[in-house]
Design a protein around this motif. Sequence first.
Motif, PDB file in Angstrom:
ATOM      1  N   LEU A 149      -5.892   0.080  -4.119  1.00  0.00           N
ATOM      2  CA  LEU A 149      -7.177   0.484  -4.681  1.00  0.00           C
ATOM      3  C   LEU A 149      -6.985   1.236  -5.992  1.00  0.00           C
ATOM      4  O   LEU A 149      -6.070   2.061  -6.117  1.00  0.00           O
ATOM      5  CB  LEU A 149      -7.932   1.376  -3.696  1.00  0.00           C
ATOM      6  N   VAL A 178      -3.361   4.240  -4.183  1.00  0.00           N
ATOM      7  CA  VAL A 178      -3.762   4.074  -2.790  1.00  0.00           C
ATOM      8  C   VAL A 178      -3.353   2.662  -2.395  1.00  0.00           C
ATOM      9  O   VAL A 178      -3.960   1.690  -2.825  1.00  0.00           O
ATOM     10  CB  VAL A 178      -5.270   4.307  -2.615  1.00  0.00           C
ATOM     11  N   TRP A 196      -4.320   3.426   4.492  1.00  0.00           N
ATOM     12  CA  TRP A 196      -3.602   3.343   3.224  1.00  0.00           C
ATOM     13  C   TRP A 196      -2.731   4.581   3.032  1.00  0.00           C
ATOM     14  O   TRP A 196      -3.089   5.689   3.451  1.00  0.00           O
ATOM     15  CB  TRP A 196      -4.579   3.302   2.049  1.00  0.00           C
ATOM     16  N   ILE A 230      -5.096   7.971   3.702  1.00  0.00           N
ATOM     17  CA  ILE A 230      -6.547   7.784   3.727  1.00  0.00           C
ATOM     18  C   ILE A 230      -6.833   6.588   4.623  1.00  0.00           C
ATOM     19  O   ILE A 230      -6.044   5.640   4.660  1.00  0.00           O
ATOM     20  CB  ILE A 230      -7.109   7.581   2.296  1.00  0.00           C
ATOM     21  N   ILE A 289     -14.300   7.925   7.754  1.00  0.00           N
ATOM     22  CA  ILE A 289     -13.196   8.145   6.837  1.00  0.00           C
ATOM     23  C   ILE A 289     -12.337   9.292   7.348  1.00  0.00           C
ATOM     24  O   ILE A 289     -12.850  10.262   7.926  1.00  0.00           O
ATOM     25  CB  ILE A 289     -13.708   8.412   5.403  1.00  0.00           C
ATOM     26  N   TYR A 334      -8.328  11.472   6.582  1.00  0.00           N
ATOM     27  CA  TYR A 334      -7.322  11.686   5.549  1.00  0.00           C
ATOM     28  C   TYR A 334      -6.451  12.870   5.921  1.00  0.00           C
ATOM     29  O   TYR A 334      -6.827  13.731   6.719  1.00  0.00           O
ATOM     30  CB  TYR A 334      -7.982  11.937   4.186  1.00  0.00           C
ATOM     31  N   LEU A 342     -11.625   5.390  -2.049  1.00  0.00           N
ATOM     32  CA  LEU A 342     -11.899   4.543  -0.893  1.00  0.00           C
ATOM     33  C   LEU A 342     -13.400   4.327  -0.707  1.00  0.00           C
ATOM     34  O   LEU A 342     -13.840   3.220  -0.373  1.00  0.00           O
ATOM     35  CB  LEU A 342     -11.286   5.151   0.362  1.00  0.00           C
ATOM     36  N   CYS A 343     -14.198   5.360  -0.939  1.00  0.00           N
ATOM     37  CA  CYS A 343     -15.650   5.194  -0.815  1.00  0.00           C
ATOM     38  C   CYS A 343     -16.186   4.228  -1.861  1.00  0.00           C
ATOM     39  O   CYS A 343     -17.082   3.429  -1.564  1.00  0.00           O
ATOM     40  CB  CYS A 343     -16.338   6.546  -0.933  1.00  0.00           C
ATOM     41  N   TRP A 351     -14.663   1.693  -3.146  1.00  0.00           N
ATOM     42  CA  TRP A 351     -14.305   0.343  -2.710  1.00  0.00           C
ATOM     43  C   TRP A 351     -15.161  -0.086  -1.518  1.00  0.00           C
ATOM     44  O   TRP A 351     -15.722  -1.190  -1.502  1.00  0.00           O
ATOM     45  CB  TRP A 351     -12.821   0.313  -2.334  1.00  0.00           C
TER      46      TRP A 351
END
Length: 206
Positions: free
Chosen positions: A22, A30, A83, A97, A111, A113, A132-133, A135
């Motif tokens: 990412l 990531v 990830w 994450i 989510i 982490y 991540l959010c 994506w």
Amino acid sequence: MPSLIPDVIPTGTFAAREQPTLPVASGLRVRPWEPKDAPAVFTAFQDPVMQQWHARVAHSEDEVRDWIEEWRTSWHGERHAFWAVADAESDEIAGRIALRGITLADGAAEIAYWTMPAARGRGVAPTAVTALCRWALDDIGFHRIELLHATGNNASCRVADKTGFLLEGTKRSALLHPDGWHDMHLHARVGADPTPPVNYGESMPG
């Protein structure tokens, strides 16, 4: 029984493709986990702060390699996606994450982490959460992402605030830790929520 509502994200959206790396800011990557990451993960789970909030300990690097294999294969099962967060130049592990409890039909996930002890204070967690959010919500089409943490984990609460997760309430006595049952803060983001600017100068401890 047929549903009147189509799936928010079609089945196979993850399984039909390879897990991506990412795009992320602030000198990090990531990327999917690799077997070579086992020593770093083993070190992370010797940390008392990690054990406090994640209620898990690693007994050997071989055990961690099994975890990593599970993390790598879970992508195609479309229930969880993990990830590594690594330094963009050295590839040194800075944290993890993940999206857990994925429900594609509802477009929902949680989510999660953590950060390596040596990487704390560098904004690793908010940077990775933001990436991540972006994506998950913008590229894949998730509708709702939840973030839960023990109410005593103030650093994680700050990460949630910085990355646009609104506090929705407290789940009483919701998760058992080594020191007993903990209340959990429930934060969430939905697709229409704005993404706030992130202050990358602070990370979370676990």
